[in-house]
Design a protein around this motif. Structure first.
Motif, PDB file in Angstrom:
ATOM      1  N   MET A   1      -5.391 -14.278  -5.062  1.00 28.11           N
ATOM      2  CA  MET A   1      -4.684 -13.362  -4.159  1.00 28.11           C
ATOM      3  C   MET A   1      -4.615 -11.953  -4.763  1.00 28.11           C
ATOM      4  O   MET A   1      -4.304 -11.800  -5.935  1.00 28.11           O
ATOM      5  N   LYS A   2      -4.922 -10.961  -3.924  1.00 27.32           N
ATOM      6  CA  LYS A   2      -4.885  -9.583  -4.414  1.00 27.32           C
ATOM      7  C   LYS A   2      -3.508  -8.962  -4.193  1.00 27.32           C
ATOM      8  O   LYS A   2      -2.860  -9.242  -3.173  1.00 27.32           O
ATOM      9  N   THR A   3      -3.100  -8.117  -5.118  1.00 32.21           N
ATOM     10  CA  THR A   3      -1.825  -7.400  -4.972  1.00 32.21           C
ATOM     11  C   THR A   3      -2.119  -5.924  -4.752  1.00 32.21           C
ATOM     12  O   THR A   3      -2.840  -5.301  -5.535  1.00 32.21           O
ATOM     13  N   ILE A   4      -1.545  -5.382  -3.663  1.00 37.83           N
ATOM     14  CA  ILE A   4      -1.795  -3.988  -3.297  1.00 37.83           C
ATOM     15  C   ILE A   4      -0.464  -3.241  -3.220  1.00 37.83           C
ATOM     16  O   ILE A   4       0.467  -3.694  -2.543  1.00 37.83           O
ATOM     17  N   VAL A   5      -0.376  -2.108  -3.891  1.00 36.41           N
ATOM     18  CA  VAL A   5       0.782  -1.214  -3.740  1.00 36.41           C
ATOM     19  C   VAL A   5       0.400  -0.184  -2.678  1.00 36.41           C
ATOM     20  O   VAL A   5      -0.652   0.458  -2.773  1.00 36.41           O
ATOM     21  N   LEU A   6       1.257  -0.065  -1.673  1.00 36.36           N
ATOM     22  CA  LEU A   6       0.970   0.820  -0.530  1.00 36.36           C
ATOM     23  C   LEU A   6       2.174   1.725  -0.298  1.00 36.36           C
ATOM     24  O   LEU A   6       3.277   1.239  -0.043  1.00 36.36           O
ATOM     25  N   THR A   7       1.963   3.028  -0.375  1.00 36.93           N
ATOM     26  CA  THR A   7       3.084   3.952  -0.130  1.00 36.93           C
ATOM     27  C   THR A   7       3.043   4.448   1.320  1.00 36.93           C
ATOM     28  O   THR A   7       2.005   4.412   1.974  1.00 36.93           O
ATOM     29  N   GLY A   8       4.215   4.881   1.784  1.00 29.95           N
ATOM     30  CA  GLY A   8       4.302   5.376   3.159  1.00 29.95           C
ATOM     31  C   GLY A   8       4.138   4.254   4.167  1.00 29.95           C
ATOM     32  O   GLY A   8       3.514   4.428   5.216  1.00 29.95           O
ATOM     33  N   ALA A   9       4.739   3.098   3.852  1.00 27.89           N
ATOM     34  CA  ALA A   9       4.515   1.903   4.676  1.00 27.89           C
ATOM     35  C   ALA A   9       5.557   1.735   5.776  1.00 27.89           C
ATOM     36  O   ALA A   9       5.535   0.741   6.494  1.00 27.89           O
ATOM     37  N   SER A  10       6.460   2.692   5.930  1.00 29.81           N
ATOM     38  CA  SER A  10       7.560   2.488   6.889  1.00 29.81           C
ATOM     39  C   SER A  10       7.188   2.861   8.315  1.00 29.81           C
ATOM     40  O   SER A  10       7.918   2.516   9.247  1.00 29.81           O
TER      41      SER A  10
END
Ligand SMILES: NC(=O)c1ccc[n+]([C@@H]2O[C@H](COP(=O)([O-])OP(=O)(O)OC[C@H]3O[C@@H](n4cnc5c(N)ncnc54)[C@H](OP(=O)(O)O)[C@@H]3O)[C@@H](O)[C@H]2O)c1
Length: 230
Positions: A1-10
């Protein structure tokens, strides 16, 4: 499983990118200031793979919250610096505070986040910086967006620089310069303009790009646009 940090997700493109990444069975660490809106994302997906973090990316204490969450994972496979802010005002009227704010959110926040998360980026990971056609050299420019476009232009060059510096760690860095996508930010920049691309379509593209795009390119500043608003 890949882990992704994503900003501006709201909201907008980031919200839709989060949904697509979750559909692809990625663990998503979704960051934005608005807890309420991030909770809406949580409600919509009800996926256990989503972690939400309320953080203002211009504050170093808040970046720490992201680090704490990331340190509980097996490292990061993707970072999408999607959070952005815009001031639409004639250049002569923009204040030093506005320039500082726009550069803080669009350039210095990605700089700080990349520096902070670098130790957690796995070999083969991909950093995707979300730029704009306004920050793409040679594109049509629009009045009122000097600060925003300058910051996005710098984000593109940062991406080129880091792709070289990080190549020995097998970390790829690309910058996607988006054209018009129907979101609240576009409405602020070009009131009444109807974009040819919807946020969910761009979310799908970015989700696919962060997972697979670096197999084909690195250190690239890529225009992702059908046309520019006129
Ligand atoms: N829409 C377009 O036509 C277009 C075109 C070219 C490029 N782009 C770029 O695409 C990206 C997404 O744009 P969008 O249209 O989806 O914009 P949007 O709907 O305004 O969303 C912006 C996101 O950034 C977050 N954000 C802003 N300031 C933040 C801060 N200080 N700390 C943490 N999060 C912050 C917002 O969340 P909170 O308010 O909850 O913090 C929100 O989730 C941006 O980088 C934008 O510049 C968009």
């Amino acid at each position: 499983m890949k882990t992704i940090v994503l900003t501006g997700a709201s909201k907008g493109i980031g919200y839709q990118t989060a949904l697509k990444l979750l559909e692809s069975e990625c663990q998503v660490i979704a960051v934005a200031r608005s807890t309420e809106k991030l909770q809406e994302l949580e409600l919509e997906t009800s996926s256990s793979l989503l972690k939400i973090i309320s953080a203002d990316l211009t504050k170093s204490d808040d970046i720490q919250k992201i680090l704490e969450c990331v340190s509980d994972t097996n490292g990061i496979d993707g970072l999408v610096n999607n959070a952005g802010a815009l001031v639409n005002k004639p250049f002569s009227e923009t204040t030093a505070d506005e320039w500082e704010y726009i550069f803080d959110v669009n350039l210095f926040a990605p700089v700080n986040l990349i520096q902070s998360l670098k130790p957690y980026l796995n070999k083969g990971s991909h950093i995707v910086n979300i730029g704009s056609m306004g920050g793409f050299q040679g594109s049509d420019k629009f009045p009122g967006l000097a600060a925003y476009s300058s910051a996005k232009g710098a984000l593109g060059i940062l991406s080129e620089c880091l792709s070289t510096e990080f190549s020995s760690d097998e970390i790829s860095v690309n910058c996607l310069c988006l054209g018009a996508v129907q979101t609240s930010m576009l409405e602020e920049a070009f009131p009444g303009y109807q974009a040819p691309v919807q946020a969910n379509e761009m979310g799908s593209y970015i989700s696919d790009f962060v997972l697979h795009g670096h197999k084909f390119m690195n250190g690239k500043i890529i225009p992702v646009a059908l046309n520019n608003p006129e």
